[in-house]
Design an enzyme around this catalytic site. Structure first.
Site, PDB file in Angstrom:
ATOM      1  CE  LYS A 134      -4.133  -2.038   1.930  1.00 44.78           C
ATOM      2  NZ  LYS A 134      -4.903  -2.284   3.140  1.00 44.78           N
ATOM      3  CE  LYS A 214      -5.949  -9.214  -4.210  1.00 40.88           C
ATOM      4  NZ  LYS A 214      -6.651  -8.711  -3.039  1.00 40.88           N
ATOM      5  CE  LYS A 217     -13.797  -4.065  -4.723  1.00 38.50           C
ATOM      6  NZ  LYS A 217     -14.040  -3.987  -3.290  1.00 38.50           N
TER       7      LYS A 217
END
Ligand code: ADP
Length: 345
Positions: A134, A214, A217
């Protein structure tokens, strides 16, 4: 002064539910994709149904506090909370058989997260793979929430003393951390919480349309199951298949073809479809077209229900408010026990 160890909070047995509770949370970040459903939501529904027959509780939460680490538009946040609740109901959650609520409607969780911060070494959080990821994804916004996210997640689960957590495989490191946090708390203050266990579906990691990462979004490789049929067709037709199958006449390898793998979940005849690929009787385009139509048909009812539910925000709000009220006594009892064990009163 008493020397009776049984009188100290640490020595007291925890008040655990007789039958392990089920808990999971999902972020309000737009319509769910196929990976969310095959990897997690299907299990929310299966466990809700199992729990209802076994007299145990299944609790599901739209985790808006978590989403605040990257969604900063209040209007969007409010809308997406209701949309995710609508999607979960459309996909099979029944608010009469499970509890569905919004994380911030039970703010006790933030107190528990703070208390858990004090038993969680910073090193554990710095090492979390999703934190590293992140930081790279949003370098302009490396807020503290990104680091302490797994602590809040541990609090989410054990505020309700839940022990079974339906999640996708990508969440495994977070759940492992939740278990470590629970162990650290129990070791310092006495057995209070059960160690949560992950429950996976048969598709714990669904690959995206790129066939390599994977489905997510944030990567933009999704199939939006509640989207319009044309969008689903477009997304499925963009899927990468067996990269070694160049010519239509080349035999396909269903074991490595993401489209073939997805057929497993949309019909009992997938072996026949695979045989067609192996013998080059069918081409990748045929197999994709069939998959798109099957996905569209499979989610047709959910798509309609989603439209109806999102058109009635008042009804959704009432369902969510009722869910938060229903579990208030569990949250309050846990916090009273925790405060006492920690010497806060
Ligand atoms: P996303 O990764 O798209 O942002 P979330 O983090 O909101 O999705 O995930 C919600 C639930 O869906 C979690 O339990 C997560 O493990 C599961 N999940 C998400 N993507 C996948 C996937 N590609 N395969 C299997 N499960 C997934």
């Amino acid at each position: 002064m008493t020397t009776d160890a049984s009188a100290s909070p640490a020595a007291r047995p925890p008040s655990l539910p007789v039958k392990p509770r089920i808990f999971s949370g999902i972020q309000p970040t737009g319509r769910p994709h196929l990976g969310n459903d095959l990897g997690a939501i299907r299990n929310y529904v299966a466990l809700q149904d199992k729990a209802a027959t076994e007299g145990r509780e299944a609790i599901y939460c739209v985790v808006d506090y978590h989403a605040l680490t990257h969604v900063h538009d209040p209007e969007l946040m409010g809308r997406q909370i209701l949309e995710m609740a609508a999607a979960l109901i459309a996909l099979g959650l029944d608010p009469k058989r499970c509890t569905l609520f919004v994380q911030s409607d039970r703010p006790e969780v933030t107190e528990l997260a703070w208390l858990f911060n004090t038993v969680t070494p910073v090193g554990w959080l710095m090492r979390t793979p999703t934190y590293k990821e992140k930081r790279l994804n949003q370098p302009e916004d490396v807020n503290t929430g990104l680091l302490t996210y797994p602590v809040l997640q541990a609090a989410d689960i054990v505020l309700y003393k839940a022990a079974l957590v339906p999640i996708g495989r990508d969440q495994a490191p977070h759940l492992e951390l939740s278990r470590e946090i629970v162990r650290a708390f129990n070791a310092r203050y006495g057995e209070t919480f059960p160690e949560p266990q992950a429950v996976y579906t048969e598709a714990p990691t669904v690959l995206g349309t790129d066939g390599s990462k994977k489905m997510s979004k944030s990567i933009g490789n999704t199939i939006e199951i509640l989207g319009e049929p044309d969008l689903i067709r477009k997304q499925v037709m963009s899927m990468v298949t067996d990269t070694q199958r160049i010519m239509r006449s080349d035999p396909g390898r269903p074991e490595v073809c993401n489209v073939c793998q997805m057929h497993r979940h949309f019909g009992a005849d997938y072996q026949e479809i695979w045989e067609g690929e192996r013998t080059a009787r069918t081409g990748c385009v045929d197999t994709k077209k069939l998959l798109a139509e099957r996905i569209i048909a499979h989610y047709a009812g959910a798509r309609e229900a989603y439209k109806e539910l999102t058109a009635d925000p008042k009804r959704l709000r009432a369902i969510l408010d009722e869910g938060a009220e229903r579990i208030r006594p569990i949250a309050e009892a846990t916090m009273a026990e925790v405060r006492e064990r920690m010497g806060l009163r």
